[in-house]
Scaffold this active site. Structure first.
Site, PDB file in Angstrom:
ATOM      1  N   CYS A  11       1.528   0.770  -8.579  1.00 25.01           N
ATOM      2  CA  CYS A  11       2.970   1.108  -7.908  1.00 25.01           C
ATOM      3  C   CYS A  11       3.757   1.160  -9.156  1.00 25.01           C
ATOM      4  CB  CYS A  11       2.668   0.155  -6.917  1.00 25.01           C
ATOM      5  SG  CYS A  11       3.590  -2.086  -7.646  1.00 25.01           S
ATOM      6  N   GLU A  44       5.683  -3.389   0.508  1.00 23.65           N
ATOM      7  CA  GLU A  44       5.809  -2.498  -0.509  1.00 23.65           C
ATOM      8  C   GLU A  44       4.634  -1.600  -0.213  1.00 23.65           C
ATOM      9  OE1 GLU A  44       6.941  -5.005  -3.043  1.00 23.65           O
ATOM     10  OE2 GLU A  44       7.197  -6.778  -1.842  1.00 23.65           O
ATOM     11  N   GLY A  84       3.083   1.808   5.502  1.00 19.27           N
ATOM     12  CA  GLY A  84       4.126   1.792   5.498  1.00 19.27           C
ATOM     13  C   GLY A  84       4.815   1.982   6.358  1.00 19.27           C
ATOM     14  N   GLY A 102       0.395  -1.436   0.207  1.00 17.16           N
ATOM     15  CA  GLY A 102       0.067  -0.207   0.055  1.00 17.16           C
ATOM     16  C   GLY A 102       0.577   1.313   0.031  1.00 17.16           C
ATOM     17  N   SER A 103       0.185   2.577   0.697  1.00 17.09           N
ATOM     18  CA  SER A 103       1.109   3.690   0.572  1.00 17.09           C
ATOM     19  C   SER A 103       2.274   3.770   1.453  1.00 17.09           C
ATOM     20  CB  SER A 103       0.175   5.118   0.657  1.00 17.09           C
ATOM     21  OG  SER A 103      -0.701   4.665   2.228  1.00 17.09           O
TER      22      SER A 103
HETATM   23  P1  NAD Z   1      -2.845   1.839   1.570  1.00 14.75           P
HETATM   24  O1  NAD Z   1      -2.027   2.506   2.315  1.00 14.75           O
HETATM   25  O2  NAD Z   1      -4.500   3.745   1.330  1.00 14.75           O
HETATM   26  O3  NAD Z   1      -4.181   1.059   1.869  1.00 14.75           O
HETATM   27  C1  NAD Z   1      -3.250  -0.633   1.512  1.00 14.75           C
HETATM   28  C2  NAD Z   1      -4.124  -1.200   2.558  1.00 14.75           C
HETATM   29  O4  NAD Z   1      -3.766  -1.112   3.658  1.00 14.75           O
HETATM   30  C3  NAD Z   1      -5.195  -1.321   3.226  1.00 14.75           C
HETATM   31  O5  NAD Z   1      -5.422  -3.238   2.914  1.00 14.75           O
HETATM   32  C4  NAD Z   1      -5.582  -0.289   4.258  1.00 14.75           C
HETATM   33  O6  NAD Z   1      -7.330  -1.098   4.735  1.00 14.75           O
HETATM   34  C5  NAD Z   1      -4.594  -0.526   5.174  1.00 14.75           C
HETATM   35  N1  NAD Z   1      -4.420  -0.226   5.251  1.00 14.75           N
HETATM   36  C6  NAD Z   1      -3.565   1.325   5.458  1.00 14.75           C
HETATM   37  N2  NAD Z   1      -3.514   2.099   6.749  1.00 14.75           N
HETATM   38  C7  NAD Z   1      -3.053   0.391   7.950  1.00 14.75           C
HETATM   39  C8  NAD Z   1      -2.985   0.318   9.104  1.00 14.75           C
HETATM   40  N3  NAD Z   1      -2.397   2.010   9.720  1.00 14.75           N
HETATM   41  N4  NAD Z   1      -2.165  -0.627   9.647  1.00 14.75           N
HETATM   42  C9  NAD Z   1      -3.300  -1.769   8.999  1.00 14.75           C
HETATM   43  N5  NAD Z   1      -3.382  -1.580   7.500  1.00 14.75           N
HETATM   44  C10 NAD Z   1      -4.176  -0.446   7.211  1.00 14.75           C
HETATM   45  O7  NAD Z   1      -3.358   1.449  -0.805  1.00 14.75           O
HETATM   46  P2  NAD Z   1      -4.043   1.941  -1.516  1.00 14.75           P
HETATM   47  O8  NAD Z   1      -5.051   3.666  -2.053  1.00 14.75           O
HETATM   48  O9  NAD Z   1      -4.901   1.042  -1.359  1.00 14.75           O
HETATM   49  O10 NAD Z   1      -3.229   1.696  -2.018  1.00 14.75           O
HETATM   50  C11 NAD Z   1      -2.425   2.821  -3.234  1.00 14.75           C
HETATM   51  C12 NAD Z   1      -0.744   2.112  -2.719  1.00 14.75           C
HETATM   52  O11 NAD Z   1      -0.001   0.980  -2.947  1.00 14.75           O
HETATM   53  C13 NAD Z   1      -0.042   3.360  -3.675  1.00 14.75           C
HETATM   54  O12 NAD Z   1       0.702   4.053  -2.709  1.00 14.75           O
HETATM   55  C14 NAD Z   1       0.921   2.720  -4.662  1.00 14.75           C
HETATM   56  O13 NAD Z   1       2.572   2.574  -4.761  1.00 14.75           O
HETATM   57  C15 NAD Z   1       1.203   1.379  -3.451  1.00 14.75           C
HETATM   58  N6  NAD Z   1       1.138  -0.411  -3.577  1.00 14.75           N
HETATM   59  C16 NAD Z   1       2.301  -0.534  -3.699  1.00 14.75           C
HETATM   60  C17 NAD Z   1       2.951  -1.702  -4.201  1.00 14.75           C
HETATM   61  C18 NAD Z   1       4.744  -2.350  -4.435  1.00 14.75           C
HETATM   62  O14 NAD Z   1       4.732  -3.518  -4.553  1.00 14.75           O
HETATM   63  N7  NAD Z   1       4.920  -1.846  -3.498  1.00 14.75           N
HETATM   64  C19 NAD Z   1       2.053  -2.211  -4.736  1.00 14.75           C
HETATM   65  C20 NAD Z   1       0.624  -2.185  -5.589  1.00 14.75           C
HETATM   66  C21 NAD Z   1       0.358  -0.439  -4.889  1.00 14.75           C
END
Ligand code: NAD
Length: 506
Positions: free
Chosen positions: A295, A261, A244, A239-240
């Site tokens: 991503c 990731e 992380g 995720g974002s």
């Molecule tokens: P996001 O960070 O909003 O959410 C991702 C996941 O994390 C969701 O399931 C969310 O519920 C969970 N989450 C969020 N905050 C949390 C916390 N504090 N504790 C536990 N879980 C939590 O991301 P998004 O908008 O769904 O996806 C887009 C982002 O993901 C972009 O930044 C993109 O670059 C990244 N991404 C990275 C990769 C990679 O492999 N590097 C792959 C796909 C997406």
């Protein structure tokens, strides 16, 4: 723009094709609306905190059974899952399109990626090798063993709603772990279906205990319960960077293992010797494909001054002509953005670019079938230099382009952003290509020559440096992150020589 029938009707048909009754996804407090037309495609029940804790306990108990199943047999489970995916590829792929808005071929591609990782994991199940090391002591043998780690939580993002889970799940399962998946709250329906396909296989697989693979639906709070629980030995989170930054220290505080990731800010350098026809094609796919919501999407383009005017006007024309619309229409190359905040973030970034004299082409909203569906023309923004807004990841189709004159300088600029996921160079000059791949070149986890930064294959280790989180998943030896290593020394002599020549007679 018109769409033939609503996404609700289409989703229902797809669910029936995969053997789910009409009631399967019709109730619950988490509602999923398609970004195509804002029509509701399903509802699921969110897990409450007690429910999440019960699932962790069940997974922990069943891990103890699964770790004793020989790994080739664990591979057989994943092989059967791959078969189930092959049978349901068309329907699940179309459902991915309905829930995320990615175009049809990319929806199918996402399921193909799941099938590919199943095949990879099946082979891996017979190749979880450890080393035998030279020992300095006579009559001794030293080796390492790789053992299952424990409960593995997988937290995934909306943009690859099922493939990223499969990357983690298939490897974790053959490594002998139990898994718990917390998908994005924006894509609960594809998650339900993908997990149900695995459950069907589990039901007819005698060696697999019931809590081996569990699904937790909900938002960040549900994810936090997995992050903080010491029974969860590993958290693989995609995720974002913001996410992380929250998760990483929490898992580290309890000495758990995390695989992060996170966001990317991927770039391409186009040098004077580049094959421009090839580069044009690669730039278009990497920058506007998946509506810039990968991503690994291309976000920064550095073009040598001598070819800038031969390339950029062409790209502006391509961005202006690319078909934006219903992602199920085969002619469409750019579907909708996921939601309103995503559109807002894109407009904010374009405003910031304009404020520092960026020349914005495109980026405007395109007519859609519903006021809450967000279709945009991909933007190409000419910048004089890499300004602050270019250093951020905006998860939308914006490509910032900049001129350069010296390769050494542009590599420095390329590496000056906080993220380090994917990168590429277009050149036919061997020296330039090798320099870009060298220790003094790109600082990203993925560095390519004459292909764009997006669209990785499952065979390689996937992930990035710096604020991208440092994790590697999928192929190569990424499996090691899902296991624990034990170093074993065996004495088959009648003496007890101590290491480093230490004498200790009693
Ligand atoms: P996001 O960070 O909003 O959410 C991702 C996941 O994390 C969701 O399931 C969310 O519920 C969970 N989450 C969020 N905050 C949390 C916390 N504090 N504790 C536990 N879980 C939590 O991301 P998004 O908008 O769904 O996806 C887009 C982002 O993901 C972009 O930044 C993109 O670059 C990244 N991404 C990275 C990769 C990679 O492999 N590097 C792959 C796909 C997406």
């Amino acid at each position: 723009m018109t769409v033939s029938s609503t996404s609700s009707e289409k989703a229902l048909t797809l669910l029936r094709q995969m053997g789910f009754g009409d009631e399967a996804l019709s109730s619950g407090d988490l509602v999923s609306a398609s970004p195509i037309d804002n029509a509701i495609i399903g509802r699921v029940r969110q897990d409450d905190p007690d429910g999440v804790r019960r699932k962790i306990a069940a997974a922990d108990a069943d891990f103890r059974k699964w770790r004793d199943v020989p790994s080739p047999r664990r591979g057989e489970l994943v092989r059967l899952f791959g078969e189930a995916l092959r049978q349901n590829k068309a329907s699940l792929g179309a459902l991915v399109t309905l829930e995320t808005g990615k175009i049809h071929s990319e929806g199918l591609g996402e399921v193909q990626e799941m099938i590919d990782i199943c095949d990879f994991a099946v082979g891996l199940s017979r190749q979880l090798y450890g080393l035998t090391m030279a020992t300095e002591r006579p009559g001794h043998r030293m080796m390492e063993s790789w053992h299952p780690l424990g409960v593995t939580a997988i937290i995934s993002a909306f943009n690859f709603p099922v493939a990223v889970w499969a990357w983690n799940a298939c490897i974790a399962l053959v490594c002998g772990n139990a898994i718990i998946w917390k998908p994005s709250e924006k894509t609960p329906i594809t998650a339900f279906v993908a997990h149900a396909l695995l459950e069907r296989v589990l039901d007819r697989f005698d060696d697999a205990p019931g809590g081996l693979s569990l699904l937790v639906q909900g938002g960040r709070e549900a994810g936090e319960l997995l992050v903080d629980d010491p029974r969860v030995r590993m958290v693989s989170a995609t995720g974002s960077t913001r996410m992380g930054r929250e998760i990483g220290p929490r898992v580290a505080a309890r000495f758990g293992r995390s695989l992060l990731e996170l966001g990317g800010n991927n770039a391409m350098i186009v040098t004077p010797s580049a094959d421009l026809a090839l580069a044009r094609q690669a730039i278009a796919f990497a920058a506007v494909g998946t509506a810039g919501q990968r991503c690994t999407s291309l976000r920064r383009l550095f073009v040598h001054d001598s070819i800038y005017d031969a390339l950029i006007p062409d790209l502006i024309r391509i961005f202006g002509a690319v078909k934006v619309g219903d992602p199920l229409d085969p002619a469409t190359l750019v579907g909708p953005l996921i939601d309103a905040p995503s559109f807002k973030a894109m407009q904010y970034a374009l405003g910031q670019a304009r404020a520092v004299s960026g020349r914005v082409n495109g980026g405007e909203r395109v007519d859609g079938p519903h006021p809450d569906a967000f279709y945009v023309r991909p933007a190409i923004v000419e910048m004089v230099r890499q300004e602050a807004i270019v250093m951020d990841e905006t998860f939308a189709p914006i490509l910032y382009v900049m001129r350069y004159t010296s390769l050494d300088d542009v590599i420095d600029t390329h590496n000056a952003v906080p993220q380090g996921l994917s990168s590429s160079i277009f050149t036919t000059d061997l020296r330039e290509a090798e320099k870009f791949l060298s220790a003094a070149g790109s600082d990203c986890g993925i560095a390519n020559v004459n292909i764009g930064p997006s669209g990785a294959e499952i065979g390689g280790a996937f992930g990035g440096e710096k604020e991208t989180g440092g994790g590697r998943e999928s192929g190569s030896d990424s499996w090691r992150a899902y296991m624990r290593r034990a170093t074993n020394t065996i004495n088959y002599s009648s003496d007890l020589p101590l290491a480093q020549g230490v004498q200790f007679e009693v």
